[in-house]
Design a protein around this motif. Structure first.
Motif, PDB file in Angstrom:
ATOM      1  N   ILE A   1     -39.384 -16.430  -5.782  1.00 19.33           N
ATOM      2  CA  ILE A   1     -38.852 -15.303  -7.144  1.00 19.33           C
ATOM      3  C   ILE A   1     -37.244 -16.431  -7.356  1.00 19.33           C
ATOM      4  CG2 ILE A   1     -38.368 -13.090  -5.336  1.00 19.33           C
ATOM      5  CD1 ILE A   1     -35.628 -13.895  -4.319  1.00 19.33           C
ATOM      6  N   ARG A   2     -37.254 -16.415  -9.404  1.00 25.07           N
ATOM      7  CA  ARG A   2     -36.325 -16.964  -9.757  1.00 25.07           C
ATOM      8  C   ARG A   2     -35.210 -15.848 -10.758  1.00 25.07           C
ATOM      9  NH1 ARG A   2     -37.524 -19.732  -6.603  1.00 25.07           N
ATOM     10  NH2 ARG A   2     -38.255 -21.980  -5.913  1.00 25.07           N
ATOM     11  N   PHE A   3     -34.519 -16.266 -10.727  1.00 26.18           N
ATOM     12  CA  PHE A   3     -33.808 -16.036 -12.073  1.00 26.18           C
ATOM     13  C   PHE A   3     -34.147 -16.740 -13.323  1.00 26.18           C
ATOM     14  CE2 PHE A   3     -31.287 -13.814  -9.019  1.00 26.18           C
ATOM     15  CZ  PHE A   3     -31.228 -12.738  -9.565  1.00 26.18           C
ATOM     16  N   SER A   4     -34.599 -16.099 -14.902  1.00 21.75           N
ATOM     17  CA  SER A   4     -34.778 -16.839 -15.754  1.00 21.75           C
ATOM     18  C   SER A   4     -33.415 -17.370 -16.284  1.00 21.75           C
ATOM     19  CB  SER A   4     -34.488 -15.981 -17.095  1.00 21.75           C
ATOM     20  OG  SER A   4     -33.770 -15.048 -17.220  1.00 21.75           O
ATOM     21  N   PRO A   5     -33.167 -18.071 -16.674  1.00 23.91           N
ATOM     22  CA  PRO A   5     -31.568 -19.336 -17.685  1.00 23.91           C
ATOM     23  C   PRO A   5     -30.899 -17.823 -17.839  1.00 23.91           C
ATOM     24  CG  PRO A   5     -33.828 -20.000 -18.014  1.00 23.91           C
ATOM     25  CD  PRO A   5     -34.541 -18.988 -17.462  1.00 23.91           C
ATOM     26  N   ASN A   6     -31.176 -16.881 -18.463  1.00 30.87           N
ATOM     27  CA  ASN A   6     -29.977 -15.983 -19.281  1.00 30.87           C
ATOM     28  C   ASN A   6     -29.725 -15.501 -18.218  1.00 30.87           C
ATOM     29  OD1 ASN A   6     -32.160 -14.280 -19.421  1.00 30.87           O
ATOM     30  ND2 ASN A   6     -31.462 -14.644 -21.240  1.00 30.87           N
ATOM     31  N   GLY A   7     -30.589 -15.193 -16.567  1.00 29.31           N
ATOM     32  CA  GLY A   7     -29.780 -14.078 -15.764  1.00 29.31           C
ATOM     33  C   GLY A   7     -30.356 -12.734 -16.403  1.00 29.31           C
ATOM     34  N   LYS A   8     -30.814 -12.276 -17.423  1.00 30.39           N
ATOM     35  CA  LYS A   8     -31.373 -11.430 -17.291  1.00 30.39           C
ATOM     36  C   LYS A   8     -32.537 -10.394 -16.893  1.00 30.39           C
ATOM     37  CE  LYS A   8     -28.387 -11.211 -21.776  1.00 30.39           C
ATOM     38  NZ  LYS A   8     -28.256 -10.369 -23.046  1.00 30.39           N
ATOM     39  N   ALA A   9     -34.048 -12.049 -16.929  1.00 26.15           N
ATOM     40  CA  ALA A   9     -35.018 -11.300 -16.111  1.00 26.15           C
ATOM     41  C   ALA A   9     -34.834 -11.816 -15.004  1.00 26.15           C
ATOM     42  CB  ALA A   9     -36.266 -12.122 -17.194  1.00 26.15           C
ATOM     43  N   LEU A  10     -35.706 -11.572 -14.120  1.00 30.98           N
ATOM     44  CA  LEU A  10     -35.837 -12.084 -12.388  1.00 30.98           C
ATOM     45  C   LEU A  10     -38.135 -11.881 -11.892  1.00 30.98           C
ATOM     46  CD1 LEU A  10     -34.764 -13.116 -10.018  1.00 30.98           C
ATOM     47  CD2 LEU A  10     -35.311 -10.144  -8.986  1.00 30.98           C
ATOM     48  N   ALA A  11     -38.567 -12.999 -11.373  1.00 29.25           N
ATOM     49  CA  ALA A  11     -39.569 -13.031 -11.612  1.00 29.25           C
ATOM     50  C   ALA A  11     -40.092 -13.145 -10.055  1.00 29.25           C
ATOM     51  CB  ALA A  11     -40.079 -14.607 -12.431  1.00 29.25           C
ATOM     52  N   SER A  12     -40.920 -12.673  -9.706  1.00 25.10           N
ATOM     53  CA  SER A  12     -41.699 -13.095  -8.330  1.00 25.10           C
ATOM     54  C   SER A  12     -43.076 -12.706  -8.381  1.00 25.10           C
ATOM     55  CB  SER A  12     -40.741 -11.959  -8.018  1.00 25.10           C
ATOM     56  OG  SER A  12     -41.059 -10.056  -7.760  1.00 25.10           O
ATOM     57  N   CYS A  13     -43.288 -13.046  -7.148  1.00 27.85           N
ATOM     58  CA  CYS A  13     -44.692 -13.258  -6.397  1.00 27.85           C
ATOM     59  C   CYS A  13     -45.072 -12.841  -5.491  1.00 27.85           C
ATOM     60  CB  CYS A  13     -45.232 -14.536  -7.086  1.00 27.85           C
ATOM     61  SG  CYS A  13     -44.747 -15.840  -5.894  1.00 27.85           S
ATOM     62  N   SER A  14     -46.213 -12.760  -4.747  1.00 25.69           N
ATOM     63  CA  SER A  14     -46.312 -11.607  -3.697  1.00 25.69           C
ATOM     64  C   SER A  14     -47.704 -12.074  -2.933  1.00 25.69           C
ATOM     65  CB  SER A  14     -46.491 -10.588  -3.781  1.00 25.69           C
ATOM     66  OG  SER A  14     -46.592  -9.851  -3.138  1.00 25.69           O
ATOM     67  N   TRP A  15     -48.311 -12.188  -1.881  1.00 29.63           N
ATOM     68  CA  TRP A  15     -49.024 -11.623  -1.227  1.00 29.63           C
ATOM     69  C   TRP A  15     -50.301 -10.146  -1.956  1.00 29.63           C
ATOM     70  CZ3 TRP A  15     -51.296 -15.185   2.206  1.00 29.63           C
ATOM     71  CH2 TRP A  15     -50.285 -15.889   2.688  1.00 29.63           C
ATOM     72  N   ASP A  16     -49.972 -10.007  -2.706  1.00 30.66           N
ATOM     73  CA  ASP A  16     -50.399  -8.908  -3.194  1.00 30.66           C
ATOM     74  C   ASP A  16     -51.018  -9.183  -4.868  1.00 30.66           C
ATOM     75  OD1 ASP A  16     -48.728  -8.268  -4.489  1.00 30.66           O
ATOM     76  OD2 ASP A  16     -47.150  -6.754  -5.203  1.00 30.66           O
ATOM     77  N   ASN A  17     -51.072 -10.663  -4.661  1.00 26.57           N
ATOM     78  CA  ASN A  17     -52.542 -10.919  -5.688  1.00 26.57           C
ATOM     79  C   ASN A  17     -51.294 -11.025  -7.692  1.00 26.57           C
ATOM     80  OD1 ASN A  17     -54.093 -11.550  -3.845  1.00 26.57           O
ATOM     81  ND2 ASN A  17     -55.308 -10.468  -4.645  1.00 26.57           N
ATOM     82  N   THR A  18     -49.755 -10.042  -6.816  1.00 26.89           N
ATOM     83  CA  THR A  18     -49.283 -10.406  -9.119  1.00 26.89           C
ATOM     84  C   THR A  18     -47.859 -11.150  -8.865  1.00 26.89           C
ATOM     85  OG1 THR A  18     -47.825  -8.578  -7.991  1.00 26.89           O
ATOM     86  CG2 THR A  18     -50.581  -7.314  -8.534  1.00 26.89           C
ATOM     87  N   VAL A  19     -47.538 -11.427  -9.871  1.00 24.35           N
ATOM     88  CA  VAL A  19     -46.560 -11.674 -10.542  1.00 24.35           C
ATOM     89  C   VAL A  19     -45.628 -10.553 -11.181  1.00 24.35           C
ATOM     90  CG1 VAL A  19     -45.245 -13.404 -11.659  1.00 24.35           C
ATOM     91  CG2 VAL A  19     -47.267 -13.797 -11.010  1.00 24.35           C
ATOM     92  N   LYS A  20     -44.178 -10.322 -10.967  1.00 26.81           N
ATOM     93  CA  LYS A  20     -43.554  -9.505 -12.052  1.00 26.81           C
ATOM     94  C   LYS A  20     -42.560  -9.728 -12.215  1.00 26.81           C
ATOM     95  CE  LYS A  20     -44.794  -4.765  -8.631  1.00 26.81           C
ATOM     96  NZ  LYS A  20     -45.624  -4.102 -10.169  1.00 26.81           N
ATOM     97  N   ILE A  21     -42.251  -9.201 -13.710  1.00 23.27           N
ATOM     98  CA  ILE A  21     -41.223  -9.537 -14.555  1.00 23.27           C
ATOM     99  C   ILE A  21     -40.321  -8.776 -14.747  1.00 23.27           C
ATOM    100  CG2 ILE A  21     -40.474 -10.366 -16.740  1.00 23.27           C
ATOM    101  CD1 ILE A  21     -43.017 -11.929 -17.105  1.00 23.27           C
ATOM    102  N   TRP A  22     -38.823  -8.874 -13.631  1.00 19.35           N
ATOM    103  CA  TRP A  22     -37.796  -7.463 -13.749  1.00 19.35           C
ATOM    104  C   TRP A  22     -36.824  -7.487 -14.966  1.00 19.35           C
ATOM    105  CZ3 TRP A  22     -39.033  -4.369  -9.201  1.00 19.35           C
ATOM    106  CH2 TRP A  22     -39.691  -4.604  -8.896  1.00 19.35           C
ATOM    107  N   GLN A  23     -36.412  -6.993 -15.733  1.00 18.78           N
ATOM    108  CA  GLN A  23     -35.035  -6.942 -16.428  1.00 18.78           C
ATOM    109  C   GLN A  23     -34.248  -5.965 -16.529  1.00 18.78           C
ATOM    110  OE1 GLN A  23     -36.579  -6.615 -20.933  1.00 18.78           O
ATOM    111  NE2 GLN A  23     -35.989  -8.673 -21.287  1.00 18.78           N
ATOM    112  N   CYS A  24     -33.158  -6.768 -17.140  1.00 16.20           N
ATOM    113  CA  CYS A  24     -31.959  -5.804 -16.780  1.00 16.20           C
ATOM    114  C   CYS A  24     -32.656  -4.549 -17.878  1.00 16.20           C
ATOM    115  CB  CYS A  24     -30.831  -6.256 -17.198  1.00 16.20           C
ATOM    116  SG  CYS A  24     -30.061  -6.978 -15.617  1.00 16.20           S
ATOM    117  N   ASP A  25     -31.530  -3.639 -17.897  1.00 14.21           N
ATOM    118  CA  ASP A  25     -32.084  -2.728 -19.356  1.00 14.21           C
ATOM    119  C   ASP A  25     -30.774  -2.748 -20.144  1.00 14.21           C
ATOM    120  OD1 ASP A  25     -33.797  -1.017 -18.516  1.00 14.21           O
ATOM    121  OD2 ASP A  25     -32.808   0.277 -17.324  1.00 14.21           O
TER     122      ASP A  25
END
Length: 629
Positions: free
Chosen positions: A605-629
């Motif tokens: 997992i990693r935060f974006s430089p501005n802290g408004k996004a979070l990236a994660s990756c998994s054994w499920d073969n995917t990467v997810k980008i999470w963002q604050c509303d």
């Protein structure tokens, strides 16, 4: 070649690799029109096991086909074999996607025969390792116990007794991880069944006395694991390690130039007690004796194995109070999944570019790729070419011009890529095993790498030259450099965290407190806090100056694989093998929220430089980008 699955075929292994029907007997070669057997790897009275490929996927990943049939003529044996086969399918399905248990892909009947298709574990079983490398030493036995006991706890928590633990059913994957296989003899425990006498199953050499009488309990698995350990230490059949006349184990007499400490000896003795009242009752009891809690205060060591050429030192031993007083304008509890990006295999690492516009992700085993993505749109920008094996980690240089990647066991090199062109700039050779972690110094001039080969290396980024090596005594799973560039932290499979002065090469201290391997370490933006994630399911926050634990965060239900601080230092994110990401308030240690969405363990997992996004990756073969509303 394609292998025919008809047990009566006269020439089953003589088919071309793309044939649809057996050239000898005409049997259809593809199971469910997707699984192709290519090699027979095991055979017994109740069935055969084949190495296979899944042709429904572009990469044609390997898998294992287990075929049920009956050579015995007796009806009771037929029924018993069928029950064991069905039981294995149920157990594997119920136990889910634990990364140390083979995943069940399919369970079906075809041509009046039953089939299981499951994950292929690439490696050697411990009987093969023993034959090739000789007797295990104490350190290897401790590693084995610390690796497999949590797996036993997991299956016991699911009310399952394995009942056939032995060296042949423990596979050491090519990345070193131990995997427990063959759940054909497993028993599901209910309130009523635990009191009933059943059929004796398992390999007699490794089976507990009560199991031989058909009364297996959870402690029976602990007994078998203990017997496995003394066999690996002595290379002598367990039947010869017990003195019938004295009715006692004499395994110590068979240790050849392979001493075992009194502490470990007592643990093994208690594991293999014949009477269950004298044996360990649970995995937790064993782990407590194997890893007694201890926190070592700060002490300056004398290791001078690295030298960077400066004489500056850092100040340690102060009693500074940790405080986080930034103004928080981000509502971290409102993170939502905005992009799901796909690889064709497990994804092990993610990293944001310094400007936050690009996300890099890397995949292992069969995918063997590094991909760059547009963070705002989720569109794939490019895929780096020229990889010989999977990639375990990626990180951007501080100026964003270079992406560094760490390779797996078949290509344990570090590659430096030009981000704008996607071309390789340099290949750094020196590690002999998986490179688990990479970190640039803040000035971008030095790259630090940690490897399964038990070393940490420092590299000159401009020339690609190896500057120095820290020789370690165990796998190095994570490295981090403080924001001021003065301190190097590393987390190891030996359960410790060590801090080094980057300017003088001196070891500053050893942090002890985790019960299992330390998978991830990170400095807070102000360098006052070091966070660590561990296979013991916990996250710890440490005061860098006093080497004392500030908080221990224990809300995950499985190993913690990755951690990350938000840029303002107020939030810590943790990704776990329990498929979740948790966000924590650094100042209070309270859990803010849990992010669900991955269907398997979260590797990075990693935060974006501005802290408004979070990236994660998994054994499920995917990467997810999470963002604050």
């Amino acid at each position: 070649m394609s292998h025919c699955l008809n047990p009566n075929c006269q020439k089953p292994a003589s088919n071309p690799p793309t044939a649809k029907f057996c050239q000898s007997c005409g049997t259809k070669l593809l199971l469910k029109d997707r699984y192709r057997a290519i090699k027979l790897i095991g055979q017994g009275g109740f069935g055969k096991t084949f190495l296979a490929v899944d042709e429904d996927k572009p990469s044609k990943p390997p898998c294992v086909i287990k075929q049920f049939f009956l050579e015995a003529q007796d009806t009771n044996n037929t029924q018993k074999a069928a029950e064991l086969f069905e039981r294995e399918a149920l157990r594997l399905d119920e136990l889910g996607k634990h990364n140390q248990i083979p995943e069940l892909f399919a369970h079906f009947s075809q041509d009046n025969r039953q089939y299981l298709v499951q994950e292929f574990i690439d490696g050697q079983n411990l009987a093969e390792v023993l034959a090739e490398q000789g007797a295990f030493n104490e350190g290897q036995i401790r590693d084995l116990l610390n690796s497999l006991l949590p797996v036993l706890k997991y299956i016991h928590n699911h009310s399952v007794i394995h009942r056939d633990i032995k060296p042949e059913n423990i596979i050491r994957r090519n990345d070193g991880q131990l995997v427990l296989v063959d759940f054909g003899a497993a028993k599901y425990v209910t309130v009523s069944s635990v009191r009933q006498t059943g059929t004796s199953v398992g390999s007699p050499e490794f089976v507990a006395p009560e199991q031989l009488m058909g009364k297996a309990i959870f402690a029976s698995d602990l007994y078998s694991l203990g017997i496995t350990c003394i066999y690996l230490l002595t290379q002598v059949s367990p039947l010869n390690l017990f003195d019938i006349s004295e009715y006692d184990w004499v395994w110590r007499q068979y240790l050849v130039n392979n001493p075992v400490s009194d502490e470990l000896g007592r643990i093994l003795d208690k594991l293999i007690q014949h009477t269950t009242n004298c044996r360990y009752k649970s995995v937790t009891e064993v782990l407590q004796d194997l890893n007694p809690t201890s926190v070592q205060p700060l002490s300056v060591g004398h290791s001078n194995t690295i030298s960077v050429g400066h004489s500056n030192t850092i100040s340690v031993g102060h009693s500074n109070t940790i405080s986080v007083a930034h103004s928080n304008t981000i509502n971290y509890a409102s993170f939502r999944d905005i992009h799901t990006l796909s690889h064709s295999d497990a994804v092990f690492g993610v990293a944001f570019s310094p400007d936050g516009q690009i996300l890099a992700s890397c995949s292992g085993y069969w995918d063997k790729s590094i991909k760059l993505w547009d963070v705002d749109t989720g569109q794939q920008l490019c895929t780096f070419q020229g990889l010989l094996d999977g990639v375990r980690c990626v990180t951007f240089s501080p100026d964003g011009q270079i992406l560094a990647s760490g390779g797996s066991s078949r290509d344990p090199t570090i590659k430096l890529w030009d981000v704008s062109s996607g071309q390789k700039k340099k290949i750094l050779k020196g590690h002999s095993h998986v490179v688990y972690s990479l970190a640039f110094t803040p000035d971008g001039q030095t790259l630090v790498s940690g490897s399964q080969d038990k070393t940490i290396k420092l590299w000159d980024v401009l020339t690609g030259r190896e500057l120095s090596t820290i020789k370690y005594h165990h796998w190095v799973r994570s490295v981090a450099v403080s924001q001021d560039g003065h301190i190097l932290a590393c987390g190891s499979n030996d359960q410790t965290i060590r801090l080094w002065n980057m300017l003088t090469g001196r070891q500053l201290c050893t942090l002890k407190g985790h019960f299992f391997g330390v998978s991830s370490v990170k400095f807070s933006p102000d360098d006052l806090i070091l966070a660590s994630g561990s296979d013991d399911r916990s996250v710890k926050l440490w005061n860098v100056h006093t080497a004392e634990v500030i908080y221990t965060l224990n809300r995950h239900s499985s190993a913690v694989f990755s951690i990350a601080f938000s840029p303002d230092g107020q939030i810590l994110a943790s990704g776990s093998d329990d498929d979740t990401i948790k966000l924590w308030n650094v100042m209070t240690g309270e859990e803010i929220c849990t992010l669900n969405g991955h269907s398997s363990g979260v590797n990075s997992i990693r935060f974006s430089p501005n802290g408004k996004a979070l990236a994660s990756c998994s054994w499920d073969n995917t990467v997810k980008i999470w963002q604050c509303d």
